[in-house]
Design a protein around this motif. Sequence first.
Motif, PDB file in Angstrom:
ATOM      1  N   GLY A 174      -6.285  14.405  21.917  1.00  0.00           N
ATOM      2  CA  GLY A 174      -5.854  13.790  20.622  1.00  0.00           C
ATOM      3  C   GLY A 174      -7.001  14.569  19.497  1.00  0.00           C
ATOM      4  O   GLY A 174      -7.578  15.810  19.618  1.00  0.00           O
ATOM      5  N   ASP A 175      -7.587  13.820  18.835  1.00  0.00           N
ATOM      6  CA  ASP A 175      -8.386  14.127  17.419  1.00  0.00           C
ATOM      7  C   ASP A 175      -9.424  13.098  17.179  1.00  0.00           C
ATOM      8  O   ASP A 175      -9.281  12.192  16.451  1.00  0.00           O
ATOM      9  N   ASP A 176     -10.711  13.446  17.730  1.00  0.00           N
ATOM     10  CA  ASP A 176     -11.718  12.652  17.462  1.00  0.00           C
ATOM     11  C   ASP A 176     -13.072  13.427  17.695  1.00  0.00           C
ATOM     12  O   ASP A 176     -12.909  14.616  18.158  1.00  0.00           O
TER      13      ASP A 176
ATOM     14  N   VAL B 289      -6.957  12.064  25.558  1.00  0.00           N
ATOM     15  CA  VAL B 289      -6.854  10.797  24.927  1.00  0.00           C
ATOM     16  C   VAL B 289      -7.206   9.544  25.592  1.00  0.00           C
ATOM     17  O   VAL B 289      -6.955   9.770  26.908  1.00  0.00           O
TER      18      VAL B 289
ATOM     19  N   SER C 286      -6.367   6.795  27.715  1.00  0.00           N
ATOM     20  CA  SER C 286      -5.121   6.452  28.121  1.00  0.00           C
ATOM     21  C   SER C 286      -5.354   5.581  29.445  1.00  0.00           C
ATOM     22  O   SER C 286      -6.006   5.833  30.423  1.00  0.00           O
TER      23      SER C 286
END
Length: 297
Positions: free
Chosen positions: A130-132, A115, A117
């Motif tokens: 993460g999630d993208d 992510v 960060s």
Amino acid sequence: MKIIIAAGTGFLGKNLEEYFTEKGNKVYILTRNPKRKNEIYWDAKTLGEWKNLLEGSDVLINLAGKSVDCRYTEKNKKEIFDSRIESTKVLQQAINQCINKPKVWLNASSATIYVHSETHLNTEENGIIGDDFSMNICKSWEKEFYKSETENVRKVALRTSIVLGNNGGAFPKLKMLTKFGLGGKQGRGNQNVSWIHIDDFCRAVEFIISHESISGEINVTAPNPLSNEDFMRKLRKQLKIPFGLNATVWQLEIASIFLNTETELLLKSRNVYPEKLIQNSFEFIHPTVEKAFEDLL
């Protein structure tokens, strides 16, 4: 050793080929446009004559995948995804057909899997994923890679950061911008830059190959990430350029359209640490960005 580099005609592939050839290894390149004796045609998605090369080889390095340095249109997103998954899948099929399989298979991945960060330092152990779009590409890529366990084939996913070299990648562009007085911070400038010198990248790959205890995900990055503002300031200092115009987010958004790229490549904070390499006593020749710039410039 007999080393196969799939999609080895780009910046990283060329440097790896030169590095391993100089040490007396035999390096073969799988490419869509073979031009030399050691280059063999493949389309990165279907089995062909190239699969015979893998028989009895020591090392397979897969660098295949459409560059993310483009606009994230639906068409480009599909190509970015498909090129990574299909090449990994077809290499697995080829390995399954080998009697004497490669001893180690290194598959490209990316430090972008973690992510954005600014404070949390992502190691292989405690990294936050993460999630993208970009992170999901990396997750799917690694999932495909590890889907089949292959007996006697050690698998390593190379979570590589920005690689700094003079003959390709991002560095020549950053140098040019800085020389034109545009080498200020990008956006707020507090996003972290994880980077590695091309020589250390090649040495890390060799180190992983020779250390049989190393497998799984490896962060291939120097141990000292720094902020974008510091990175650009140190680059200006090394180039002896007294000033650099800052670029706001909205300016970068406009510029990225004309440059046919995405601002994520500049604005995402990649704060990544090579814990596994350090734990296994790998020594960086260029542990700090000052040393890297000094060598490259």
